[in-house]
Scaffold this motif. Structure first.
Motif, mmCIF file in Angstrom:
data_model
loop_
_atom_site.group_PDB
_atom_site.id
_atom_site.type_symbol
_atom_site.label_atom_id
_atom_site.label_comp_id
_atom_site.label_asym_id
_atom_site.label_seq_id
_atom_site.Cartn_x
_atom_site.Cartn_y
_atom_site.Cartn_z
ATOM 1 N N ASP A 184 7.015 23.173 12.254
ATOM 2 C CA ASP A 184 8.022 23.510 11.241
ATOM 3 C C ASP A 184 9.016 22.378 11.022
ATOM 4 O O ASP A 184 9.616 22.275 9.944
ATOM 5 C CB ASP A 184 8.782 24.778 11.643
ATOM 6 N N GLU A 185 9.184 21.520 12.039
ATOM 7 C CA GLU A 185 10.197 20.472 11.936
ATOM 8 C C GLU A 185 9.647 19.180 11.330
ATOM 9 O O GLU A 185 10.411 18.293 10.965
ATOM 10 C CB GLU A 185 10.785 20.183 13.329
ATOM 11 N N ILE A 186 8.329 19.066 11.217
ATOM 12 C CA ILE A 186 7.727 17.834 10.693
ATOM 13 C C ILE A 186 8.247 17.510 9.304
ATOM 14 O O ILE A 186 8.530 16.351 8.980
ATOM 15 C CB ILE A 186 6.193 17.951 10.690
ATOM 16 N N GLY A 187 8.371 18.507 8.455
ATOM 17 C CA GLY A 187 8.839 18.279 7.090
ATOM 18 C C GLY A 187 10.336 18.325 6.938
ATOM 19 O O GLY A 187 10.851 18.033 5.848
ATOM 20 N N GLU A 188 11.056 18.656 7.994
ATOM 21 C CA GLU A 188 12.510 18.784 7.911
ATOM 22 C C GLU A 188 13.249 17.512 8.318
ATOM 23 O O GLU A 188 14.331 17.228 7.813
ATOM 24 C CB GLU A 188 12.980 19.944 8.793
ATOM 25 N N VAL A 189 12.665 16.743 9.232
ATOM 26 C CA VAL A 189 13.359 15.562 9.743
ATOM 27 C C VAL A 189 13.161 14.371 8.808
ATOM 28 O O VAL A 189 12.226 14.332 8.007
ATOM 29 C CB VAL A 189 12.865 15.193 11.156
ATOM 30 N N ALA A 190 14.045 13.398 8.913
ATOM 31 C CA ALA A 190 13.905 12.134 8.175
ATOM 32 C C ALA A 190 13.067 11.174 9.014
ATOM 33 O O ALA A 190 13.367 10.953 10.195
ATOM 34 C CB ALA A 190 15.282 11.542 7.895
ATOM 35 N N TRP A 191 12.016 10.622 8.403
ATOM 36 C CA TRP A 191 11.105 9.738 9.121
ATOM 37 C C TRP A 191 11.393 8.266 8.805
ATOM 38 O O TRP A 191 11.662 7.905 7.667
ATOM 39 C CB TRP A 191 9.652 10.044 8.737
ATOM 40 N N ILE A 192 11.309 7.457 9.852
ATOM 41 C CA ILE A 192 11.424 6.002 9.726
ATOM 42 C C ILE A 192 10.088 5.432 10.194
ATOM 43 O O ILE A 192 9.752 5.523 11.374
ATOM 44 C CB ILE A 192 12.577 5.444 10.576
ATOM 45 N N LEU A 193 9.324 4.853 9.277
ATOM 46 C CA LEU A 193 7.938 4.509 9.563
ATOM 47 C C LEU A 193 7.642 3.039 9.310
ATOM 48 O O LEU A 193 8.367 2.354 8.589
ATOM 49 C CB LEU A 193 7.002 5.357 8.692
ATOM 50 N N ARG A 194 6.525 2.577 9.922
ATOM 51 C CA ARG A 194 5.977 1.266 9.595
ATOM 52 C C ARG A 194 5.446 1.294 8.172
ATOM 53 O O ARG A 194 5.167 2.343 7.608
ATOM 54 C CB ARG A 194 4.855 0.903 10.565
ATOM 55 N N GLU A 195 5.242 0.109 7.603
ATOM 56 C CA GLU A 195 4.803 -0.012 6.218
ATOM 57 C C GLU A 195 3.326 0.334 6.078
ATOM 58 O O GLU A 195 2.557 0.218 7.039
ATOM 59 C CB GLU A 195 5.053 -1.436 5.715
ATOM 60 N N PRO A 196 2.889 0.780 4.879
ATOM 61 C CA PRO A 196 1.457 0.986 4.641
ATOM 62 C C PRO A 196 0.686 -0.312 4.891
ATOM 63 O O PRO A 196 1.157 -1.399 4.571
ATOM 64 C CB PRO A 196 1.403 1.384 3.160
ATOM 65 N N SER A 198 -0.290 -1.073 8.031
ATOM 66 C CA SER A 198 -0.186 -1.313 9.463
ATOM 67 C C SER A 198 -1.068 -0.316 10.204
ATOM 68 O O SER A 198 -1.310 0.806 9.748
ATOM 69 C CB SER A 198 1.263 -1.176 9.938
ATOM 70 N N GLY A 199 -1.547 -0.708 11.387
ATOM 71 C CA GLY A 199 -2.373 0.180 12.184
ATOM 72 C C GLY A 199 -1.603 1.391 12.664
ATOM 73 O O GLY A 199 -2.143 2.494 12.761
ATOM 74 N N THR A 200 -0.313 1.188 12.999
ATOM 75 C CA THR A 200 0.518 2.304 13.440
ATOM 76 C C THR A 200 0.655 3.343 12.339
ATOM 77 O O THR A 200 0.531 4.549 12.587
ATOM 78 C CB THR A 200 1.909 1.792 13.863
ATOM 79 N N ARG A 201 0.894 2.897 11.123
ATOM 80 C CA ARG A 201 1.015 3.835 9.999
ATOM 81 C C ARG A 201 -0.321 4.547 9.766
ATOM 82 O O ARG A 201 -0.354 5.751 9.461
ATOM 83 C CB ARG A 201 1.447 3.059 8.756
ATOM 84 N N GLN A 202 -1.415 3.842 9.909
ATOM 85 C CA GLN A 202 -2.734 4.433 9.702
ATOM 86 C C GLN A 202 -2.978 5.574 10.694
ATOM 87 O O GLN A 202 -3.444 6.653 10.310
ATOM 88 C CB GLN A 202 -3.804 3.350 9.866
ATOM 89 N N THR A 203 -2.666 5.339 11.969
ATOM 90 C CA THR A 203 -2.851 6.376 12.986
ATOM 91 C C THR A 203 -1.933 7.557 12.740
ATOM 92 O O THR A 203 -2.332 8.718 12.874
ATOM 93 C CB THR A 203 -2.588 5.793 14.391
ATOM 94 N N PHE A 204 -0.685 7.284 12.360
ATOM 95 C CA PHE A 204 0.286 8.344 12.084
ATOM 96 C C PHE A 204 -0.197 9.227 10.938
ATOM 97 O O PHE A 204 -0.160 10.462 11.026
ATOM 98 C CB PHE A 204 1.634 7.709 11.746
ATOM 99 N N GLU A 220 10.951 2.645 5.361
ATOM 100 C CA GLU A 220 9.714 1.993 5.753
ATOM 101 C C GLU A 220 10.056 0.561 6.122
ATOM 102 O O GLU A 220 10.571 -0.193 5.289
ATOM 103 C CB GLU A 220 8.693 2.011 4.611
ATOM 104 N N LEU A 221 9.799 0.182 7.373
ATOM 105 C CA LEU A 221 10.177 -1.135 7.872
ATOM 106 C C LEU A 221 8.970 -1.846 8.465
ATOM 107 O O LEU A 221 8.070 -1.212 9.026
ATOM 108 C CB LEU A 221 11.269 -1.001 8.939
ATOM 109 N N GLN A 222 8.958 -3.166 8.357
ATOM 110 C CA GLN A 222 7.818 -3.953 8.816
ATOM 111 C C GLN A 222 7.899 -4.317 10.289
ATOM 112 O O GLN A 222 6.918 -4.797 10.854
ATOM 113 C CB GLN A 222 7.689 -5.226 7.983
ATOM 114 N N HIS A 223 9.036 -4.115 10.920
ATOM 115 C CA HIS A 223 9.204 -4.575 12.293
ATOM 116 C C HIS A 223 9.550 -3.412 13.222
ATOM 117 O O HIS A 223 10.465 -2.628 12.950
ATOM 118 C CB HIS A 223 10.286 -5.643 12.372
#
Length: 294
Positions: A184-196, A198-204, A220-223
């Protein structure tokens, strides 16, 4: 033999830069000498290796097919010269690594490589998976170490080691008290993610495939380090490699959020061009990584 090693060097430099002038700068030759060497190579073999588009030279199908063999021949010639002179010169390799691998794993690998080769040099390029794959296909690097999944007919993709992503928040975040991220909280929180890309973003995104439309992506940040600082400042939650956040979790700067509904495990890979010649330096690097060469 109707070509010289110098002509092959010229061919590869022009293929890399797609420019006579930049190839001349790299080889410390005049532009006319580079142009003449390339012209002689093509004329002797009645072959055109480039398509001329204005001032730019674009490698054509024949040139692209010959490029790996020319590169391999030059590497073998350099190794042979070392044998003739009985010199054990430092092995130089060009490694491309994605951010998690490059920033948190490669320093130890480089140290172990140098211990095995004496003064072996590693030129390390750190970028996202998409960029590393492109550099490898263009022969700008010798080997890639990535977090993302890749399928390409020209690449050997070799499993290396396992990793997992973890969801994290600041100690002051309201989820820190429970230490869990529920559905229920996945859509409620603000996410800070790697850029499209990236392998991390792909797994997420693979783990949250059914919830992507619900996500509130605020940054969306690159570092990775920038993301960690943003999370510490309580600007949102994120999902990063455990390798990258282990120290911050231990210090208490970040809090891990259990997410039992999500599969955040992944594989790290070593990738090689199928036509890449495995020099002594590359074979040593693979051995350091515990990867058997093809």
């Amino acid at each position: 033999m109707r070509f010289t090693l110098r002509q092959l060097e010229v061919f590869l430099a022009v293929a890399h830069h797609q420019s006579i002038s930049r190839a001349a700068d790299e080889l410390v030759m005049s532009q006319s000498a580079v142009s003449g060497s390339l012209k002689e190579l093509e004329q002797k073999h009645s072959a055109q290796l480039f398509d001329r588009v204005g001032k730019r030279l674009q490698l054509n199908e024949l040139g692209a097919r010959l490029r790996p063999s020319c590169e391999a021949l030059l590497v073998q010639a350099a190794e042979l010269e070392q044998e003739f002179t009985q010199q054990r010169r430092a092995s130089e390799i060009r490694v491309g690594a994605t951010l998690t691998v490059g920033n948190y794993l490669c320093v130890e690998l480089i140290d172990r490589y140098r211990q095995r080769t004496g003064e072996g040099r590693v030129h390390l390029e750190v970028a996202n998976t998409r960029h590393i794959v492109r550099e490898l296909l263009d022969f700008n690097i010798d080997l890639g170490m990535i977090e993302g999944e890749v399928q390409h007919p020209d690449l050997d993709v070799i499993p290396w080691q396992s990793d997992e992503l973890v969801c994290i928040c600041a100690p002051a975040h309201h989820l820190a008290a429970t230490g869990e991220l529920g559905i229920d909280e996945i859509g409620e929180v603000a996410w800070i993610l790697r850029e499209p890309g990236s392998g991390t973003r792909q797994t997420f995104e693979r783990a949250l495939r059914g919830y992507l439309s619900q996500l509130n992506i605020s940054l969306e940040l690159q570092h990775t380090e920038a993301i960690k600082r943003a999370v510490q400042a309580n600007m949102g939650v994120s999902c990063l490699s455990r390798i990258a956040v282990a120290d911050a979790l231990k210090r208490g700067d970040l809090v891990e959020l259990a997410a039992p509904a999500l599969d955040l495990h992944r594989q790290l890979y070593v990738i090689l061009h199928r036509q890449k010649y495995l020099s002594a330096g590359l074979r040593t690097w693979l051995a350091v990584c515990g990867v058997a060469p093809r």
